[in-house]
Design a protein around this motif. Structure first.
Motif, PDB file in Angstrom:
ATOM      1  N   UNK A 184       0.848  -8.769 -11.126  1.00  0.00           N
ATOM      2  CA  UNK A 184      -0.583  -8.506 -10.994  1.00  0.00           C
ATOM      3  C   UNK A 184      -1.090  -7.956 -12.321  1.00  0.00           C
ATOM      4  N   UNK A 185      -2.287  -8.380 -12.686  1.00  0.00           N
ATOM      5  CA  UNK A 185      -2.936  -7.854 -13.881  1.00  0.00           C
ATOM      6  C   UNK A 185      -3.878  -6.741 -13.447  1.00  0.00           C
ATOM      7  N   UNK A 186      -3.973  -5.716 -14.286  1.00  0.00           N
ATOM      8  CA  UNK A 186      -4.830  -4.583 -13.958  1.00  0.00           C
ATOM      9  C   UNK A 186      -5.455  -4.041 -15.244  1.00  0.00           C
ATOM     10  N   UNK A 187      -6.702  -3.613 -15.154  1.00  0.00           N
ATOM     11  CA  UNK A 187      -7.393  -2.978 -16.275  1.00  0.00           C
ATOM     12  C   UNK A 187      -7.635  -1.522 -15.919  1.00  0.00           C
ATOM     13  N   UNK A 188      -7.113  -0.635 -16.752  1.00  0.00           N
ATOM     14  CA  UNK A 188      -7.306   0.802 -16.555  1.00  0.00           C
ATOM     15  C   UNK A 188      -8.476   1.250 -17.412  1.00  0.00           C
ATOM     16  N   UNK A 189      -9.454   1.912 -16.786  1.00  0.00           N
ATOM     17  CA  UNK A 189     -10.651   2.327 -17.510  1.00  0.00           C
ATOM     18  C   UNK A 189     -10.630   3.798 -17.935  1.00  0.00           C
ATOM     19  N   UNK A 190      -9.583   4.517 -17.540  1.00  0.00           N
ATOM     20  CA  UNK A 190      -9.479   5.922 -17.914  1.00  0.00           C
ATOM     21  C   UNK A 190     -10.282   6.858 -17.026  1.00  0.00           C
ATOM     22  N   UNK A 191     -11.003   6.303 -16.049  1.00  0.00           N
ATOM     23  CA  UNK A 191     -11.842   7.122 -15.177  1.00  0.00           C
ATOM     24  C   UNK A 191     -11.409   7.063 -13.710  1.00  0.00           C
ATOM     25  N   UNK A 192     -10.882   5.919 -13.309  1.00  0.00           N
ATOM     26  CA  UNK A 192     -10.550   5.699 -11.901  1.00  0.00           C
ATOM     27  C   UNK A 192      -9.092   5.280 -11.754  1.00  0.00           C
ATOM     28  N   UNK A 193      -8.528   5.603 -10.595  1.00  0.00           N
ATOM     29  CA  UNK A 193      -7.183   5.134 -10.275  1.00  0.00           C
ATOM     30  C   UNK A 193      -7.273   3.707  -9.763  1.00  0.00           C
ATOM     31  N   UNK A 194      -6.465   2.825 -10.325  1.00  0.00           N
ATOM     32  CA  UNK A 194      -6.404   1.440  -9.871  1.00  0.00           C
ATOM     33  C   UNK A 194      -5.157   1.284  -9.022  1.00  0.00           C
ATOM     34  N   UNK A 195      -5.307   0.606  -7.884  1.00  0.00           N
ATOM     35  CA  UNK A 195      -4.206   0.393  -6.943  1.00  0.00           C
ATOM     36  C   UNK A 195      -3.743  -1.054  -7.034  1.00  0.00           C
ATOM     37  N   UNK A 196      -2.454  -1.237  -7.249  1.00  0.00           N
ATOM     38  CA  UNK A 196      -1.838  -2.564  -7.259  1.00  0.00           C
ATOM     39  C   UNK A 196      -0.840  -2.607  -6.112  1.00  0.00           C
ATOM     40  N   UNK A 197      -1.008  -3.576  -5.220  1.00  0.00           N
ATOM     41  CA  UNK A 197      -0.077  -3.762  -4.117  1.00  0.00           C
ATOM     42  C   UNK A 197       0.654  -5.073  -4.354  1.00  0.00           C
ATOM     43  N   UNK A 198       1.961  -4.985  -4.497  1.00  0.00           N
ATOM     44  CA  UNK A 198       2.792  -6.179  -4.600  1.00  0.00           C
ATOM     45  C   UNK A 198       3.460  -6.349  -3.246  1.00  0.00           C
ATOM     46  N   UNK A 199       3.162  -7.481  -2.601  1.00  0.00           N
ATOM     47  CA  UNK A 199       3.607  -7.707  -1.230  1.00  0.00           C
ATOM     48  C   UNK A 199       4.355  -9.030  -1.135  1.00  0.00           C
ATOM     49  N   UNK A 200       5.526  -8.984  -0.530  1.00  0.00           N
ATOM     50  CA  UNK A 200       6.319 -10.178  -0.284  1.00  0.00           C
ATOM     51  C   UNK A 200       6.189 -10.537   1.190  1.00  0.00           C
ATOM     52  N   UNK A 201       6.004 -11.840   1.475  1.00  0.00           N
ATOM     53  CA  UNK A 201       5.793 -12.289   2.851  1.00  0.00           C
ATOM     54  C   UNK A 201       7.051 -12.291   3.702  1.00  0.00           C
ATOM     55  N   UNK A 202       8.217 -12.326   3.071  1.00  0.00           N
ATOM     56  CA  UNK A 202       9.449 -12.440   3.851  1.00  0.00           C
ATOM     57  C   UNK A 202       9.645 -11.226   4.748  1.00  0.00           C
ATOM     58  N   UNK A 203      10.265 -11.479   5.871  1.00  0.00           N
ATOM     59  CA  UNK A 203      10.631 -10.412   6.803  1.00  0.00           C
ATOM     60  C   UNK A 203      12.039  -9.932   6.462  1.00  0.00           C
ATOM     61  N   UNK A 204      12.331  -8.657   6.655  1.00  0.00           N
ATOM     62  CA  UNK A 204      13.704  -8.185   6.450  1.00  0.00           C
ATOM     63  C   UNK A 204      14.651  -8.899   7.413  1.00  0.00           C
TER      64      UNK A 204
END
Length: 142
Positions: free
Chosen positions: A111-131
């Motif tokens: 995932x690409x993300x831009x940090x602006x120095x003011x806000x927290x950015x949330x990145x969720x990396x999710x895999x579809x496979x089931x355990x």
């Protein structure tokens, strides 16, 4: 002052909970979040970090841990490379554009993300496979 408070809080966390914390010239991070207490603590300090990464899988969004994660800057320079991350990774980085990459069971996510120095950015990396039935399932809140 915020950095000192964060460092003091992170030090207290290390004593109280099994979180990993590190600080270097380019970035600092806190890694953990297994169990309700751990998650609550991570969420309380998340606002002190510009980047919040969460790792999950399956229909129920079960948290993942022990996942290799790499963060690179806009020049493809590795700014953070960790072998065992999750389920939550908080990272303090300067303003800029970054790519977060992780691999679970041979499947890469990024995932690409831009940090602006003011806000927290949330990145969720999710895999579809089931355990698989033989794997322990880590539910959010466990």
């Amino acid at each position: 002052m915020k950095l000192q408070n964060s460092l003091l809080l992170a030090s207290a966390l290390l004593i109280a909970m099994p979180l990993a914390y590190a600080d270097s010239n380019s970035c600092s991070y806190v890694n953990g979040g297994i169990g309700e207490g751990d998650q609550a603590m991570m969420l309380r300090i998340a606002k002190e970090f510009p980047l919040r990464i969460e790792l999950s899988e399956g229909k129920r969004g079960s948290f993942l841990a022990d996942i290799p994660v790499t963060v690179t800057d806009s020049h493809d320079k590795v700014v953070l490379n960790l072998a065992n991350v999750g389920p939550i990774l908080l990272v303090r980085l300067p303003k800029g554009n970054y790519t977060v990459k992780a691999i679970s069971n041979g499947v890469a996510q990024s995932a690409k993300v831009t940090l602006d120095g003011k806000h927290t950015k949330r990145v969720v990396l999710h895999w579809d496979r089931e355990p698989s039935p033989s794997e322990p399932v880590r539910e959010k809140g466990e």
